[in-house]
Design a protein around this motif. Structure first.
Motif, short mmCIF file in Angstrom:
data_model
loop_
_atom_site.label_atom_id
_atom_site.label_comp_id
_atom_site.label_asym_id
_atom_site.label_seq_id
_atom_site.Cartn_x
_atom_site.Cartn_y
_atom_site.Cartn_z
N PRO A 162 2.75 -13.83 4.09
CA PRO A 162 2.09 -12.52 3.93
C PRO A 162 0.58 -12.57 4.12
CG PRO A 162 3.13 -13.28 1.87
CD PRO A 162 3.59 -14.19 2.93
N ILE A 163 -0.07 -13.67 3.74
CA ILE A 163 -1.53 -13.72 3.82
C ILE A 163 -2.03 -13.60 5.26
CG2 ILE A 163 -1.99 -16.20 4.08
CD1 ILE A 163 -4.05 -15.90 1.78
N LEU A 164 -1.17 -13.98 6.22
CA LEU A 164 -1.60 -13.95 7.62
C LEU A 164 -1.74 -12.52 8.15
CD1 LEU A 164 0.43 -16.99 9.03
CD2 LEU A 164 -1.94 -16.94 8.24
N ARG A 165 -1.33 -11.56 7.33
CA ARG A 165 -1.50 -10.16 7.74
C ARG A 165 -2.87 -9.62 7.33
NH1 ARG A 165 4.20 -10.05 6.50
NH2 ARG A 165 3.96 -9.36 4.36
N ARG A 166 -3.62 -10.39 6.53
CA ARG A 166 -4.88 -9.82 6.05
C ARG A 166 -5.99 -9.95 7.10
NH1 ARG A 166 -8.80 -12.13 1.53
NH2 ARG A 166 -10.24 -10.95 2.82
N ALA B 191 -5.61 -28.57 6.74
CA ALA B 191 -5.76 -29.90 6.16
C ALA B 191 -6.39 -29.80 4.77
CB ALA B 191 -6.60 -30.81 7.06
N ALA B 192 -7.07 -28.68 4.50
CA ALA B 192 -7.64 -28.46 3.16
C ALA B 192 -6.55 -27.92 2.23
CB ALA B 192 -8.82 -27.50 3.23
N THR B 193 -5.96 -26.82 2.62
CA THR B 193 -4.76 -26.34 1.93
C THR B 193 -4.00 -25.42 2.87
OG1 THR B 193 -3.85 -25.56 -0.18
CG2 THR B 193 -5.59 -24.22 0.80
N SER B 194 -2.70 -25.30 2.62
CA SER B 194 -1.86 -24.47 3.49
C SER B 194 -1.55 -23.15 2.82
CB SER B 194 -0.55 -25.20 3.77
OG SER B 194 0.12 -25.39 2.55
N GLN B 195 -1.13 -22.17 3.59
CA GLN B 195 -0.71 -20.88 3.05
C GLN B 195 0.75 -20.96 2.59
OE1 GLN B 195 -2.91 -18.99 2.27
NE2 GLN B 195 -4.64 -19.56 3.57
N LYS B 196 1.18 -19.95 1.83
CA LYS B 196 2.49 -20.03 1.19
C LYS B 196 3.45 -18.98 1.77
CE LYS B 196 -0.24 -22.50 -1.27
NZ LYS B 196 -0.54 -23.83 -0.70
N PRO B 197 4.67 -19.40 2.11
CA PRO B 197 5.64 -18.42 2.59
C PRO B 197 6.14 -17.54 1.45
CG PRO B 197 6.67 -20.58 2.43
CD PRO B 197 5.22 -20.77 2.09
N GLN B 198 6.64 -16.35 1.81
CA GLN B 198 7.15 -15.41 0.80
C GLN B 198 8.21 -16.07 -0.08
OE1 GLN B 198 5.89 -12.07 0.62
NE2 GLN B 198 6.83 -12.37 -1.38
#
Lengths: 419, 151
Positions: free
Chosen positions: A26-30, A43-50
């Motif tokens: 969801p964050i990729l929609r912002r 490499a720092a941190t990844s986003q999270k799937p729903q």
């Protein structure tokens, strides 16, 4: 959905479709500064799937209780979910049994645990710990602390101009004095994939044990700790599309059994009297206090997500992206890539002419492109190349060629403005 | 791109390309080193203090455009000032770039060219780039010879 449609959905999911994957996050929609978010700081941190977000939220809504100590239903369900997550991690890295997985806060804690238990109880003055120039600070500093405590000596195997471990120099540094080899699987600053099996084999010949920092490898390629035959392998959930604050240490069962406990408290004991306390069996011996229960369960859910796509598919797709990104960056005269190993993960560290990486990062951010700038917690690796900082774009399964195009176009804007 | 143009004004770019007072003062009687572990910026500030007056000031180091321009502009602003005036200027400059609610342009010393760095306040991640050299100046004035950091 009928059975047939379900099967078709599963079949198509084996062929990698980034546009379907993007929809899971969801964050990729912002938007950032009015631009589509192009997240290249994996490499720092990844986003999270729903699915992970739902698992975490559902746990708090329906199941939350402490584990391993309650007789009531919620406690039993929580315990089962927590231990099932341990099984997920075990199978994901092909450990031979679930007891070989210890839940920790992250890869940093995993390495500190080994240094302060195995290291502190076995190392003596004059013993050697061998690391490499490309290590993250989390695989340097715990060993420096251990050296101060025991009188052991920290040695550093060099890397070449491409950012690859100089293997014969590494081999020559191994001796009977080498007790621990601690090395990263993939360099977070350079992208180098180390020949970890060969490294382990050479270390074992000299009787040293091997810890592999797998923080950057586990999210991007299949891991088989039995095939590597390392003694310890450290991973972290938040770089694997799971929650922050949870990671895992794999340790060979006989190693973990011999090691003294890490922290004292509840959960890690079988019986406590003021005269004598008996420690619990592994892995619980190393999990003092109430652990990050929902973190572990979310981590397990992230592993389910990765398994559904398939690590082989992810690795192949990321190699394709890396090739595209490398070619695109090389088309810009001012861009100099730092880290050009033959065997490389989708991490691109670079400089842009004389423009300071911080300035590059600021302009990129205005274009919606999130990158890391600085020494990436690997100061010796970056300084090895004569820089105090680089720009780093680190890719993941949800990145696309359009993201790379956004990156290169933002770099061109930076050159226009500041070059 | 307006915020970016506020940040990277022509004056900033000019001081980044050709920084003023970028040299070592061999017989400096005060100096201090500053370090920003986040980005690896390093800066050393040299001072010739005579009777409470900054007779000469210079800096050495490498950093981003903002930190280089901040250092260059700072040396110009401080040269010839009394220690007390230098400290007052630091307080006002810090309050400007940190977007402090208390900031009042009409109160305290005039910032002059230092106002060119005002754009930094739109970029919270970059404020330290502009203030590192000032913290280092403060350390040099106090002559604590230990390196200062932004952390």
């Amino acid at each position: 959905m009928n059975v047939q449609a379900d099967t078709i959905a599963q079949m198509t999911s084996t062929s990698f479709d980034p546009n379907r994957i993007i929809k899971d996050f969801p964050i990729l929609r912002r938007k950032v500064h009015g631009k589509r978010l192009v997240y290249l700081d994996n490499a720092a941190t990844s986003q999270k799937p729903q699915s992970v977000i739902n698992t975490v939220s559902r746990h708090y809504q329906q199941t939350n209780a402490n584990i391993h100590r309650g007789i009531h239903t919620l406690s039993v369900e929580s315990t089962n979910a927590y231990e099932a997550a341990r099984g997920n991690v075990q199978r994901f890295i092909n450990a031979s049994r679930p007891e070989e997985i210890i839940f920790v806060r992250g890869a940093t804690e995993a390495i500190n645990l080994v240094a302060q238990t195995y290291g502190r109880s076995t190392l003596k003055k004059g013993d050697e710990i061998l690391i490499s120039t490309m290590e993250h600070h989390s695989n340097i500093v715990p060993w420096q602390i251990l050296c101060e405590q025991t009188g052991a000596i920290l040695r550093v195997a060099p890397i070449n101009d491409a950012g690859e471990l100089m293997f014969s120099e590494y081999e020559q540094m191994l001796s009977q004095r080498t007790k621990i080899v601690a090395i990263t699987h993939i360099s977070n600053a350079l992208g180098t994939i180390n020949p970890i099996r060969k490294i382990t084999e050479a270390a074992h010949k000299h009787g040293a044990i091997v810890l592999v920092d797998g923080a950057q490898a586990a999210p991007h390629m299949p891991i088989d700790v039995q095939d590597i035959s390392c003694d310890f392998y450290a991973i972290t959930g938040h770089k694997m599309f799971g929650p922050v604050g949870i990671g895992a240490l794999y340790g060979r069962h006989e190693m973990l059994n011999q090691m003294p406990p890490y922290q004292g408290g509840g959960e890690m004991i079988l019986s406590v009297t003021f005269e004598k306390t008996t420690y619990n069996h592994v892995p619980h011996k190393f999990e003092a206090g109430t652990p990050n229960i929902v973190g572990a369960i979310g981590f397990g859910s992230a592993i389910d997500y990765l398994n559904a796509i398939g690590m082989e598919n992810i690795a192949a797709y990321e190699q394709e992206l890396l090739a595209y990104a490398t070619a695109a960056l090389q088309e810009i005269d001012q861009v100099q890539l730092i880290g050009t190993a033959q065997d490389k993960a989708a991490i691109l560290s670079f400089t842009v002419g004389d423009i300071h990486p911080h300035d590059v990062g600021t302009v990129l951010d205005q274009e919606g492109v999130a990158v890391r700038t600085g020494n990436h917690c690997a100061q010796p690796a970056v300084e090895r190349f004569g820089h105090s900082a680089t720009v780093r774009a680190s890719l993941a399964l949800y990145n696309t060629k359009e993201d790379i195009d956004a990156l290169t176009s933002a770099i061109r804007k930076t050159i226009e403005l500041l070059g | 791109m307006n915020e970016l143009q506020d940040l990277y004004q022509e004056l900033i770019l000019d001081h980044n390309r050709s920084p003023r007072n970028l040299r070592r003062i061999e017989d400096a009687n005060h100096k201090a080193a500053g370090y920003n572990p986040l980005c690896g910026d390093r800066v050393t500030v040299y001072l010739s203090l005579n009777d409470d007056i900054v007779e000469d000031i210079s800096f050495e180091g490498s950093g981003c455009a903002i930190s280089t321009a901040a250092a260059s502009l700072m040396t110009q602003a401080i040269k010839g000032k009394r220690v007390e005036e230098a400290e007052a200027l630091f307080e006002k400059f810090r309050s400007l770039v940190m977007d402090d609610a208390e900031y009042d342009e009409d109160k305290g010393p005039a910032l002059g060219k230092l106002l060119a760095l005002e754009g930094v306040k739109q970029f919270p991640a970059r404020v330290k780039c502009a203030t590192l050299v000032w913290h280092t100046l403060k350390a040099a004035l106090d002559s604590t010879d230990k390196p200062v950091t932004t952390e």
